[in-house]
Enzyme design. Sequence first.
Site, PDB file in Angstrom:
ATOM      1  N   CYS A  14       0.840  -1.196   0.000  1.00  0.00           N
ATOM      2  CA  CYS A  14       0.000   0.000   0.000  1.00  0.00           C
ATOM      3  C   CYS A  14       0.874   1.245   0.000  1.00  0.00           C
ATOM      4  O   CYS A  14       2.106   1.166   0.043  1.00  0.00           O
ATOM      5  CB  CYS A  14      -0.922   0.022   1.227  1.00  0.00           C
ATOM      6  SG  CYS A  14      -0.010   0.090   2.789  1.00  0.00           S
ATOM      7  N   CYS A 110       4.215 -24.586  18.085  1.00  0.00           N
ATOM      8  CA  CYS A 110       4.369 -23.347  18.842  1.00  0.00           C
ATOM      9  C   CYS A 110       5.071 -22.289  17.999  1.00  0.00           C
ATOM     10  O   CYS A 110       5.423 -22.523  16.841  1.00  0.00           O
ATOM     11  CB  CYS A 110       5.159 -23.591  20.125  1.00  0.00           C
ATOM     12  SG  CYS A 110       6.869 -24.103  19.817  1.00  0.00           S
ATOM     13  N   CYS A 113       8.344 -23.063  16.245  1.00  0.00           N
ATOM     14  CA  CYS A 113       8.206 -23.768  14.961  1.00  0.00           C
ATOM     15  C   CYS A 113       8.005 -22.769  13.826  1.00  0.00           C
ATOM     16  O   CYS A 113       8.546 -22.937  12.725  1.00  0.00           O
ATOM     17  CB  CYS A 113       7.012 -24.723  15.006  1.00  0.00           C
ATOM     18  SG  CYS A 113       7.053 -25.919  16.355  1.00  0.00           S
ATOM     19  N   ASP A 523     -12.262  13.410   1.849  1.00  0.00           N
ATOM     20  CA  ASP A 523     -12.442  14.143   0.604  1.00  0.00           C
ATOM     21  C   ASP A 523     -13.938  14.443   0.503  1.00  0.00           C
ATOM     22  O   ASP A 523     -14.764  13.633   0.927  1.00  0.00           O
ATOM     23  CB  ASP A 523     -11.979  13.285  -0.570  1.00  0.00           C
ATOM     24  CG  ASP A 523     -12.318  13.910  -1.903  1.00  0.00           C
ATOM     25  OD1 ASP A 523     -11.919  15.063  -2.113  1.00  0.00           O
ATOM     26  OD2 ASP A 523     -12.984  13.252  -2.720  1.00  0.00           O
ATOM     27  N   ASP A 720     -11.486   8.305  -2.838  1.00  0.00           N
ATOM     28  CA  ASP A 720     -11.945   7.326  -3.827  1.00  0.00           C
ATOM     29  C   ASP A 720     -10.847   6.401  -4.315  1.00  0.00           C
ATOM     30  O   ASP A 720     -11.086   5.513  -5.120  1.00  0.00           O
ATOM     31  CB  ASP A 720     -12.618   8.019  -5.009  1.00  0.00           C
ATOM     32  CG  ASP A 720     -11.654   8.904  -5.796  1.00  0.00           C
ATOM     33  OD1 ASP A 720     -10.433   8.808  -5.562  1.00  0.00           O
ATOM     34  OD2 ASP A 720     -12.124   9.682  -6.640  1.00  0.00           O
ATOM     35  N   ASP A 724      -7.404  10.832  -5.089  1.00  0.00           N
ATOM     36  CA  ASP A 724      -6.816  11.196  -3.807  1.00  0.00           C
ATOM     37  C   ASP A 724      -5.574  10.369  -3.491  1.00  0.00           C
ATOM     38  O   ASP A 724      -5.161  10.288  -2.338  1.00  0.00           O
ATOM     39  CB  ASP A 724      -7.855  11.007  -2.693  1.00  0.00           C
ATOM     40  CG  ASP A 724      -9.115  11.799  -2.947  1.00  0.00           C
ATOM     41  OD1 ASP A 724      -8.999  13.008  -3.165  1.00  0.00           O
ATOM     42  OD2 ASP A 724     -10.207  11.213  -2.950  1.00  0.00           O
TER      43      ASP A 724
END
Length: 834
Positions: A14, A110, A113, A523, A720, A724
Amino acid sequence: MSQTIDLTLDGLSCGHCVKRVKESLEQRPDVEQADVSITEAHVTGTASAEQLIETIKQAGYDASVSHPKAKPLAESSIPSEALTAVSEALPAATADDDDSQQLLLSGMSCASCVTRVQNALQSVPGVTQARVNLAERTALVMGSASPQDLVQAVEKAGYGAEAIEDDAKRRERQQETAVATMKRFRWQAIVALAVGIPVMVWGMIGDNMMVTADNRSLWLVIGLITLAVMVFAGGHFYRSAWKSLLNGAATMDTLVALGTGVAWLYSMSVNLWPQWFPMEARHLYYEASAMIIGLINLGHMLEARARQRSSKALEKLLDLTPPTARLVTDEGEKSVPLAEVQPGMLLRLTTGDRVPVDGEITQGEAWLDEAMLTGEPIPQQKGEGDSVHAGTVVQDGSVLFRASAVGSHTTLSRIIRMVRQAQSSKPEIGQLADKISAVFVPVVVVIALVSAAIWYFFGPAPQIVYTLVIATTVLIIACPCALGLATPMSIISGVGRAAEFGVLVRDADALQRASTLDTVVFDKTGTLTEGKPQVVAVKTFADVDEAQALRLAAALEQGSSHPLARAILDKAGDMQLPQVNGFRTLRGLGVSGEAEGHALLLGNQALLNEQQVGTKAIEAEITAQASQGATPVLLAVDGKAVALLAVRDPLRSDSVAALQRLHKAGYRLVMLTGDNPTTANAIAKEAGIDEVIAGVLPDGKAEAIKHLQSEGRQVAMVGDGINDAPALAQADVGIAMGGGSDVAIETAAITLMRHSLMGVADALAISRATLHNMKQNLLGAFIYNSIGIPVAAGILWPFTGTLLNPVVAGAAMALSSITVVSNANRLLRFKPKE
């Protein structure tokens, strides 16, 4: 001497990731400039490629030197302004952008591992990133390594692995494995407890667990029966511990094997050679070995059952796709397997059908229930030209539609892939647990040995008995499993629950960041408002009538792509519009051109002032319209203002209610818009916004977010996902109201599948609840081990004269894991407050 190095990046998901990599590179004194996108980086400076790659790895991502690529044969058809907005951080999805492979794992017990398997996978050439999920017993591997190499690497580390390419097959195998595992743990628990409980009860009531000449043979038989229990009901503990030892590692199974093994060996030694031990040290612990194995197996069974419940959200998504589709051909209609459907095929839907693939309606009308996909409870009416998505249900009507995306390329498939990746990711808070887990078992073994030594040399008689009890209890009570499950169980439940509300989370980090936000920036157009501006009034001045003003304004707007242009054209309707010459778009101001021999200007007051067109006479009308939340669009003809078109974009029906929810939750709300301050403040007052940043051009939105962050605020940006993009990337959390669009789904930190601000409130509420749950689990696991291990080591002996029984320690260990899983499953019932 400066040089530019091109790097291929991996692991970025992102705009926030892009920002982190860019900042890491630019902090280097030998880097002059770094241009970073989600897939590549172009770095100018004196640093070597190796130094840059190491910097990126320290930031938590992977990189390699890029090879030159040929330019594409055809240019993109995306408008240049959209490409500009997206290029920095938000690439659109491609057909082959998913280079991930999924493995089903076995033998993990666990967090230790997890570390071993993850390191084994990341050492395979071609692997750029590996995420191992203890809760689901799966691994998500990014890169170009072959499935065979990945499986071999896991097996070499002492665990089992199976490569699964098909989602349906993965689900089937996972369910088969889960059912088989639960059955195995169930019968192992029954067998062990069937032996352990009677022996323990008999020892407490009918015998004192001490070996004598009279009962020696009986205890020898019980010892051999216990050995059989250890082999058949607990053999997996010993096999796993042995494999770990061969690989130079230690896991939870190591602790269980050592604890039960030492207890049994001591008891058998006393049984066979009682003369070697003083009378008071001839106590037997066969029941402890059997009971511990039984209780831990019982705990594993209950844990596996609870883990299955946590995956229900993802399973619901997988259930949305029907097995067949109704194909329409010249010969008629026929049912075909879903795998045979190809893009371009014509398909039919009737009442009750579930949509098999994405497509566009070519004929008919229908009401579709999209609740499972978007969280929108109200059915949507769809007609010719509208899109339909796989997994939605036809409530009423019949349509023909043409398939556009099938298989792994449908919106539903991408959602499932995104949910699975998010469930496999780890937030920053989980890294602390990983670091502790990596050294947990060796530290526990050392504590057990040190405690045993202290009791042997300084404890009361019989020292050998106390030493054995202390060592066994410390080994058994320690639970790295609870620590390893604390974070992933909360993530699986939280991400899955969010998906049910139409909220898609990119990764666990996004959840953690979203839980700490204090400011939400919106926005205006298309986010707070409907995104469908309407002309609500036309005021004329001088000798121009309303129809003429509207006709000239609409003629100019024919060449504009601005949202307000559509409103003016819609208002003009079927009017005959004159030809416009010399059309120009004046960014941030409006448009200009010539028509019917007149010079025309259409835009805001700043445009007319710049062109020296007087607006003083109409300022009162401008102010009046702006104060009502309308955007005044001014028309000038031959240097004279002749009309004002009041354009208003109405608020979404649920905007006010959603913003009230956010206010109650304690968020400061900010509106970011290009409108003039008067109009913006009127809309903000109607919506209930705290702060307005008006008159901001698209390229200034990111700076506005940066300014808010400089004040110490944790900021979310809601937009959107395309226009933006810079602001979404700059924000701590970017939330895209994507409505299922490609760019929104593939790029945002959080994507709302429906255009409703209620989704923002839901997303932030679920984020807070998930992090709170995660902290509860981690705190519980830390407290359990912090208190349990010292108590097992005998810290209470000087005050109470009692020691913890190894059997009680085994029960506590099993209960700790069950508690963590059960607490995480509470998220599956979480409902955000209205």
